[in-house]
Design a protein around this motif. Sequence first.
Motif, PDB file in Angstrom:
ATOM      1  N   ARG A  10       5.906 -10.381   3.211  1.00 37.44           N
ATOM      2  CA  ARG A  10       5.557 -10.694   1.785  1.00 37.44           C
ATOM      3  C   ARG A  10       4.376  -9.627   1.379  1.00 37.44           C
ATOM      4  NH1 ARG A  10       4.518 -16.796   1.366  1.00 37.44           N
ATOM      5  NH2 ARG A  10       3.971 -16.395   3.486  1.00 37.44           N
ATOM      6  N   PHE A  11       3.812  -9.051   2.251  1.00 37.83           N
ATOM      7  CA  PHE A  11       2.827  -8.297   2.013  1.00 37.83           C
ATOM      8  C   PHE A  11       3.184  -6.669   2.248  1.00 37.83           C
ATOM      9  CE2 PHE A  11      -0.691  -4.950   3.353  1.00 37.83           C
ATOM     10  CZ  PHE A  11      -1.288  -5.074   2.224  1.00 37.83           C
ATOM     11  N   SER A  12       3.739  -6.304   3.356  1.00 40.93           N
ATOM     12  CA  SER A  12       4.033  -5.074   3.829  1.00 40.93           C
ATOM     13  C   SER A  12       5.292  -4.300   3.046  1.00 40.93           C
ATOM     14  CB  SER A  12       4.472  -5.162   5.302  1.00 40.93           C
ATOM     15  OG  SER A  12       5.652  -5.996   5.983  1.00 40.93           O
ATOM     16  N   PHE A  13       6.254  -5.295   2.680  1.00 41.08           N
ATOM     17  CA  PHE A  13       7.524  -4.714   2.155  1.00 41.08           C
ATOM     18  C   PHE A  13       7.067  -4.081   0.529  1.00 41.08           C
ATOM     19  CE2 PHE A  13      10.547  -6.679   5.182  1.00 41.08           C
ATOM     20  CZ  PHE A  13      10.574  -5.684   5.999  1.00 41.08           C
ATOM     21  N   PRO A  14       6.391  -4.976  -0.273  1.00 45.28           N
ATOM     22  CA  PRO A  14       6.289  -4.473  -1.548  1.00 45.28           C
ATOM     23  C   PRO A  14       4.762  -3.598  -1.600  1.00 45.28           C
ATOM     24  CG  PRO A  14       6.008  -7.082  -1.426  1.00 45.28           C
ATOM     25  CD  PRO A  14       6.307  -6.384   0.136  1.00 45.28           C
ATOM     26  N   MET A  15       4.043  -3.530  -0.456  1.00 47.20           N
ATOM     27  CA  MET A  15       3.065  -2.504  -0.508  1.00 47.20           C
ATOM     28  C   MET A  15       3.662  -1.011  -0.035  1.00 47.20           C
ATOM     29  SD  MET A  15      -0.023  -2.213  -1.255  1.00 47.20           S
ATOM     30  CE  MET A  15      -0.719  -3.582  -1.348  1.00 47.20           C
ATOM     31  N   ALA A  16       4.647  -0.926   1.061  1.00 51.45           N
ATOM     32  CA  ALA A  16       5.208   0.145   1.285  1.00 51.45           C
ATOM     33  C   ALA A  16       6.247   0.509   0.235  1.00 51.45           C
ATOM     34  CB  ALA A  16       6.101  -0.170   2.345  1.00 51.45           C
ATOM     35  N   VAL A  17       6.893  -0.207  -0.589  1.00 49.31           N
ATOM     36  CA  VAL A  17       7.554   0.422  -1.486  1.00 49.31           C
ATOM     37  C   VAL A  17       6.594   0.953  -2.765  1.00 49.31           C
ATOM     38  CG1 VAL A  17       9.158  -0.284  -3.494  1.00 49.31           C
ATOM     39  CG2 VAL A  17       9.617  -1.302  -1.173  1.00 49.31           C
ATOM     40  N   ALA A  18       5.425   0.063  -3.121  1.00 47.89           N
ATOM     41  CA  ALA A  18       4.722   0.825  -3.871  1.00 47.89           C
ATOM     42  C   ALA A  18       4.111   2.066  -3.654  1.00 47.89           C
ATOM     43  CB  ALA A  18       3.547  -0.196  -4.295  1.00 47.89           C
ATOM     44  N   PHE A  19       3.693   2.206  -2.512  1.00 48.59           N
ATOM     45  CA  PHE A  19       3.211   3.442  -1.949  1.00 48.59           C
ATOM     46  C   PHE A  19       4.124   4.565  -2.094  1.00 48.59           C
ATOM     47  CE2 PHE A  19       1.831   6.649   1.136  1.00 48.59           C
ATOM     48  CZ  PHE A  19       0.416   6.971   0.385  1.00 48.59           C
ATOM     49  N   PHE A  20       5.443   4.244  -1.570  1.00 43.73           N
ATOM     50  CA  PHE A  20       6.419   5.067  -1.470  1.00 43.73           C
ATOM     51  C   PHE A  20       6.935   5.864  -2.946  1.00 43.73           C
ATOM     52  CE2 PHE A  20      10.966   6.330  -1.196  1.00 43.73           C
ATOM     53  CZ  PHE A  20      10.952   7.428  -0.132  1.00 43.73           C
ATOM     54  N   VAL A  21       6.869   4.909  -3.775  1.00 43.50           N
ATOM     55  CA  VAL A  21       7.257   5.171  -5.342  1.00 43.50           C
ATOM     56  C   VAL A  21       6.106   6.195  -5.669  1.00 43.50           C
ATOM     57  CG1 VAL A  21       7.246   4.284  -7.398  1.00 43.50           C
ATOM     58  CG2 VAL A  21       8.726   3.309  -5.609  1.00 43.50           C
ATOM     59  N   TRP A  22       4.794   5.832  -5.451  1.00 40.50           N
ATOM     60  CA  TRP A  22       3.670   6.564  -5.773  1.00 40.50           C
ATOM     61  C   TRP A  22       3.766   7.976  -5.253  1.00 40.50           C
ATOM     62  CZ3 TRP A  22       0.268   8.927  -8.298  1.00 40.50           C
ATOM     63  CH2 TRP A  22      -0.927   9.417  -7.785  1.00 40.50           C
ATOM     64  N   TYR A  23       4.015   8.120  -3.942  1.00 38.69           N
ATOM     65  CA  TYR A  23       4.219   9.449  -3.256  1.00 38.69           C
ATOM     66  C   TYR A  23       5.453  10.204  -3.751  1.00 38.69           C
ATOM     67  CZ  TYR A  23       4.727  12.613   0.459  1.00 38.69           C
ATOM     68  OH  TYR A  23       4.986  14.082   1.345  1.00 38.69           O
ATOM     69  N   ILE A  24       6.667   9.578  -4.316  1.00 45.22           N
ATOM     70  CA  ILE A  24       7.815  10.301  -4.822  1.00 45.22           C
ATOM     71  C   ILE A  24       7.170  10.933  -6.159  1.00 45.22           C
ATOM     72  CG2 ILE A  24       9.918   9.861  -5.653  1.00 45.22           C
ATOM     73  CD1 ILE A  24       9.753  10.210  -2.593  1.00 45.22           C
ATOM     74  N   VAL A  25       6.508   9.936  -6.857  1.00 42.01           N
ATOM     75  CA  VAL A  25       6.211  10.480  -8.179  1.00 42.01           C
ATOM     76  C   VAL A  25       5.206  11.644  -8.055  1.00 42.01           C
ATOM     77  CG1 VAL A  25       4.515   9.768 -10.237  1.00 42.01           C
ATOM     78  CG2 VAL A  25       6.278   8.355  -9.331  1.00 42.01           C
ATOM     79  N   TYR A  26       4.377  11.694  -6.925  1.00 39.41           N
ATOM     80  CA  TYR A  26       3.571  12.991  -6.707  1.00 39.41           C
ATOM     81  C   TYR A  26       4.321  13.988  -6.409  1.00 39.41           C
ATOM     82  CZ  TYR A  26       0.269  15.860  -4.001  1.00 39.41           C
ATOM     83  OH  TYR A  26      -0.449  16.894  -3.478  1.00 39.41           O
ATOM     84  N   LEU A  27       5.468  13.839  -5.586  1.00 41.42           N
ATOM     85  CA  LEU A  27       6.354  15.080  -5.175  1.00 41.42           C
ATOM     86  C   LEU A  27       7.030  15.294  -6.479  1.00 41.42           C
ATOM     87  CD1 LEU A  27       7.655  13.954  -1.788  1.00 41.42           C
ATOM     88  CD2 LEU A  27       5.754  15.483  -1.950  1.00 41.42           C
ATOM     89  N   LEU A  28       7.685  14.503  -7.012  1.00 39.06           N
ATOM     90  CA  LEU A  28       8.329  15.103  -8.224  1.00 39.06           C
ATOM     91  C   LEU A  28       7.576  15.662  -9.296  1.00 39.06           C
ATOM     92  CD1 LEU A  28      10.703  11.816  -8.682  1.00 39.06           C
ATOM     93  CD2 LEU A  28      11.176  14.207  -7.963  1.00 39.06           C
ATOM     94  N   VAL A  29       6.397  15.277  -9.717  1.00 41.73           N
ATOM     95  CA  VAL A  29       5.409  16.028 -10.477  1.00 41.73           C
ATOM     96  C   VAL A  29       4.967  17.179  -9.968  1.00 41.73           C
ATOM     97  CG1 VAL A  29       3.045  15.836 -11.772  1.00 41.73           C
ATOM     98  CG2 VAL A  29       4.647  13.858 -11.603  1.00 41.73           C
TER      99      VAL A  29
END
Length: 93
Positions: free
Chosen positions: A16-35
């Motif tokens: 319940r903690f690890s999956f949502p947090m991992a997805v949130a961080f991954f999305v943030w990282y992908i946004v950083y890469l795309l920008v």
Amino acid sequence: MHASPQFQELRSVFRRFSFPMAVAFFVWYIVYLLVATFAADWMATPIGGGFNYGIVFGLLQFATTFLITWIYVQYSNKQIEPRTAAIRQQMEG
């Protein structure tokens, strides 16, 4: 022990903690890469003091990593460790 309800609950609490947090961080990282890839000119825009948006975004990556780690430690101490201790106690008899 792997099939016990206590272990299944521990896995559920962890997920319940690890999956949502991992997805949130991954999305943030992908946004950083795309920008950084598609808005490189904007990322190079100076904002003062020798900093630009790219440096700020890069530093925010580090900051979010440390923040997530701190949040996980707090969550683990309250939710995961007590369950782990109970399972360990039960297994050791």
